[in-house]
Scaffold this motif. Structure first.
Motif, PDB file in Angstrom:
ATOM      1  N   TYR A  32       0.813  -1.208   0.000  1.00  0.00           N
ATOM      2  CA  TYR A  32       0.000   0.000   0.000  1.00  0.00           C
ATOM      3  C   TYR A  32       0.852   1.267   0.000  1.00  0.00           C
ATOM      4  CZ  TYR A  32      -4.181  -2.774   0.457  1.00  0.00           C
ATOM      5  OH  TYR A  32      -5.184  -3.657   0.218  1.00  0.00           O
ATOM      6  N   TYR A  34       3.816   1.559  -1.539  1.00  0.00           N
ATOM      7  CA  TYR A  34       4.258   1.711  -2.923  1.00  0.00           C
ATOM      8  C   TYR A  34       3.118   2.176  -3.820  1.00  0.00           C
ATOM      9  CZ  TYR A  34       8.877  -0.367  -2.279  1.00  0.00           C
ATOM     10  OH  TYR A  34      10.161  -0.616  -1.909  1.00  0.00           O
ATOM     11  N   ASP A  35       1.918   1.672  -3.578  1.00  0.00           N
ATOM     12  CA  ASP A  35       0.766   2.087  -4.370  1.00  0.00           C
ATOM     13  C   ASP A  35       0.491   3.574  -4.154  1.00  0.00           C
ATOM     14  OD1 ASP A  35      -1.431   1.552  -6.116  1.00  0.00           O
ATOM     15  OD2 ASP A  35      -2.748   1.631  -4.367  1.00  0.00           O
ATOM     16  N   TRP A  36       0.549   4.025  -2.907  1.00  0.00           N
ATOM     17  CA  TRP A  36       0.319   5.440  -2.605  1.00  0.00           C
ATOM     18  C   TRP A  36       1.408   6.312  -3.220  1.00  0.00           C
ATOM     19  CZ3 TRP A  36       3.336   8.759   0.448  1.00  0.00           C
ATOM     20  CH2 TRP A  36       2.781  10.013   0.657  1.00  0.00           C
ATOM     21  N   GLY A  38       3.182   5.653  -5.848  1.00  0.00           N
ATOM     22  CA  GLY A  38       3.013   5.634  -7.296  1.00  0.00           C
ATOM     23  C   GLY A  38       1.906   6.541  -7.778  1.00  0.00           C
ATOM     24  N   THR A  39       0.798   6.569  -7.050  1.00  0.00           N
ATOM     25  CA  THR A  39      -0.323   7.400  -7.497  1.00  0.00           C
ATOM     26  C   THR A  39      -0.154   8.853  -7.080  1.00  0.00           C
ATOM     27  OG1 THR A  39      -1.579   6.809  -5.517  1.00  0.00           O
ATOM     28  CG2 THR A  39      -1.986   5.516  -7.507  1.00  0.00           C
ATOM     29  N   THR A  40       0.647   9.112  -6.068  1.00  0.00           N
ATOM     30  CA  THR A  40       0.813  10.483  -5.587  1.00  0.00           C
ATOM     31  C   THR A  40       1.939  11.221  -6.297  1.00  0.00           C
ATOM     32  OG1 THR A  40       0.020   9.801  -3.424  1.00  0.00           O
ATOM     33  CG2 THR A  40       1.170  11.893  -3.532  1.00  0.00           C
ATOM     34  N   ASP A  43       3.789   9.187 -12.476  1.00  0.00           N
ATOM     35  CA  ASP A  43       2.810   9.288 -13.556  1.00  0.00           C
ATOM     36  C   ASP A  43       1.735   8.232 -13.380  1.00  0.00           C
ATOM     37  OD1 ASP A  43       1.536   9.933 -15.888  1.00  0.00           O
ATOM     38  OD2 ASP A  43       2.946   8.879 -17.176  1.00  0.00           O
ATOM     39  N   THR A  44       0.480   8.634 -13.553  1.00  0.00           N
ATOM     40  CA  THR A  44      -0.622   7.696 -13.406  1.00  0.00           C
ATOM     41  C   THR A  44      -0.942   6.963 -14.699  1.00  0.00           C
ATOM     42  OG1 THR A  44      -2.182   9.453 -13.893  1.00  0.00           O
ATOM     43  CG2 THR A  44      -1.664   9.057 -11.564  1.00  0.00           C
TER      44      THR A  44
END
Length: 49
Positions: A32, A34-36, A38-40, A43-44
């Motif tokens: 979670y 790494y996911d945060w 990546g999205t913050t 690039d999405t």
């Protein structure tokens, strides 16, 4: 790692179960995080231009 396992309370089966549970929680938290990140901050996946 063996020192950490030896410092856990209880008999060996309880220590092993506790270590496995802690490991699962840490891996989930890392996923979670790494996911945060990546999205913050990264690039999405949108198009350029």
């Amino acid at each position: 790692m063996m020192r950490l396992l030896a410092r856990l309370p209880g008999p060996p089966p309880v220590r092993i179960a506790t270590a496995i549970l802690v490991g699962i929680v840490l891996v989930a938290a890392l996923f979670y995080l790494y996911d945060w990140l990546g999205t913050t901050f990264l690039d999405t996946g949108g198009t350029i231009g």
